[in-house]
Design a protein around this motif. Structure first.
Motif, PDB file in Angstrom:
ATOM      1  N   ILE A 125       0.862  -1.179   0.000  1.00 24.14           N
ATOM      2  CA  ILE A 125       0.000   0.000   0.000  1.00 24.14           C
ATOM      3  C   ILE A 125       0.896   1.227   0.000  1.00 24.14           C
ATOM      4  O   ILE A 125       1.738   1.397   0.881  1.00 24.14           O
ATOM      5  N   LEU A 126       0.718   2.070  -1.029  1.00 29.46           N
ATOM      6  CA  LEU A 126       1.545   3.260  -1.177  1.00 29.46           C
ATOM      7  C   LEU A 126       0.958   4.461  -0.447  1.00 29.46           C
ATOM      8  O   LEU A 126       1.702   5.280   0.094  1.00 29.46           O
ATOM      9  N   SER A 127      -0.379   4.574  -0.464  1.00 26.28           N
ATOM     10  CA  SER A 127      -1.023   5.693   0.222  1.00 26.28           C
ATOM     11  C   SER A 127      -2.492   5.366   0.460  1.00 26.28           C
ATOM     12  O   SER A 127      -3.048   4.462  -0.160  1.00 26.28           O
ATOM     13  N   GLY A 128      -3.086   6.143   1.368  1.00 25.09           N
ATOM     14  CA  GLY A 128      -4.504   6.003   1.642  1.00 25.09           C
ATOM     15  C   GLY A 128      -4.787   5.066   2.788  1.00 25.09           C
ATOM     16  O   GLY A 128      -3.886   4.521   3.417  1.00 25.09           O
ATOM     17  N   GLU A 129      -6.080   4.915   3.059  1.00 22.13           N
ATOM     18  CA  GLU A 129      -6.502   4.038   4.146  1.00 22.13           C
ATOM     19  C   GLU A 129      -7.782   3.330   3.753  1.00 22.13           C
ATOM     20  O   GLU A 129      -8.550   3.819   2.925  1.00 22.13           O
ATOM     21  N   THR A 168      -9.470   6.407  -0.568  1.00 21.78           N
ATOM     22  CA  THR A 168      -8.880   5.657  -1.672  1.00 21.78           C
ATOM     23  C   THR A 168      -7.500   5.150  -1.278  1.00 21.78           C
ATOM     24  O   THR A 168      -6.701   5.893  -0.702  1.00 21.78           O
ATOM     25  N   VAL A 169      -7.254   3.884  -1.594  1.00 20.43           N
ATOM     26  CA  VAL A 169      -5.948   3.264  -1.370  1.00 20.43           C
ATOM     27  C   VAL A 169      -5.260   3.107  -2.730  1.00 20.43           C
ATOM     28  O   VAL A 169      -5.856   2.613  -3.682  1.00 20.43           O
ATOM     29  N   LYS A 216     -11.278   2.774  -4.184  1.00 22.07           N
ATOM     30  CA  LYS A 216     -12.047   3.768  -3.431  1.00 22.07           C
ATOM     31  C   LYS A 216     -13.111   3.011  -2.655  1.00 22.07           C
ATOM     32  O   LYS A 216     -14.024   2.420  -3.223  1.00 22.07           O
ATOM     33  N   TRP A 217     -12.979   3.022  -1.337  1.00 22.54           N
ATOM     34  CA  TRP A 217     -13.838   2.225  -0.465  1.00 22.54           C
ATOM     35  C   TRP A 217     -15.203   2.886  -0.320  1.00 22.54           C
ATOM     36  O   TRP A 217     -15.314   4.041   0.088  1.00 22.54           O
ATOM     37  N   TRP A 237     -15.952  -1.624  -3.114  1.00 19.50           N
ATOM     38  CA  TRP A 237     -15.046  -0.561  -3.517  1.00 19.50           C
ATOM     39  C   TRP A 237     -15.067  -0.409  -5.035  1.00 19.50           C
ATOM     40  O   TRP A 237     -15.464  -1.306  -5.751  1.00 19.50           O
ATOM     41  N   GLU A 238     -14.659   0.767  -5.490  1.00 20.93           N
ATOM     42  CA  GLU A 238     -14.447   1.021  -6.907  1.00 20.93           C
ATOM     43  C   GLU A 238     -12.978   0.777  -7.181  1.00 20.93           C
ATOM     44  O   GLU A 238     -12.115   1.351  -6.524  1.00 20.93           O
ATOM     45  N   GLN A 239     -12.696  -0.080  -8.158  1.00 23.39           N
ATOM     46  CA  GLN A 239     -11.323  -0.494  -8.445  1.00 23.39           C
ATOM     47  C   GLN A 239     -10.911  -0.024  -9.833  1.00 23.39           C
ATOM     48  O   GLN A 239     -11.667  -0.145 -10.790  1.00 23.39           O
TER      49      GLN A 239
END
Length: 163
Positions: free
Chosen positions: A43-47, A53-54, A71-72, A83-85
């Motif tokens: 995981i580079l960023s997000g939660e 969004t992760v 995007k959760w 989530w939207e992937q």
């Protein structure tokens, strides 16, 4: 939306729903099993929380790094995650992966956890939500491959859950 192609895969796992939910919604657990066999996910960023969004990176020995966005939308313990992937570049911008001429920009990923005798049934559905007609055609053409890809991920999940 009813005329859109929908990919669905399901499997019964010998664990309770809370354990299964955590395997999907806890990023420390999810990175241990998600992605193709032999790959590592970072995981580079997000939660992982609703509305966030992760941005992640998957590295496999036989292909270049692959980046994705998630995007959760829904985290409903213990029965559902949504989530939207999207595929992305290293900077987190949505892209079409190089291995397809056309692909939906975004897929709605819905994962339901149903308690059954013997464990928890996982049902995953992918529905294109941002797609050209060409991307929808390619998505439909790739469904057999998606069964294999998600089947492999489910194998990894089963091994992870077995400890």
């Amino acid at each position: 939306m009813s005329d859109l192609p929908v990919f669905t895969i399901t499997r019964l796992f010998a664990v309770d729903r809370d354990t299964m939910y955590d395997a999907w919604a806890d990023p420390r657990r999810m990175v241990q099993w998600s992605g193709p066999k032999g790959s590592t996910v970072e995981i580079l960023s997000g939660e992982v929380s609703e509305g966030h969004t992760v941005h992640s990176k998957t590295v496999s020995p036989d292909m270049p790094p692959m980046y994705t966005l998630a995007k959760w939308i829904t985290l409903s313990r213990p029965e559902r995650v949504v989530w939207e992937q999207s595929f992305a570049d290293e900077y987190g911008k949505k892209t079409v992966p190089e291995f397809f001429d056309a692909w939906p920009e975004t897929l709605l990923t819905e994962v339901d956890f149903t308690e059954e005798e013997g464990g928890t049934r996982v049902t995953l559905s992918w529905t294109p939500i941002e797609a050209t007609p060409e991307a929808l055609t390619e998505f439909e053409k790739q469904m057999a491959g998606m069964k294999g890809g998600w089947g492999g991920s489910f194998d990894e999940l089963e091994a992870f859950l077995a400890g």
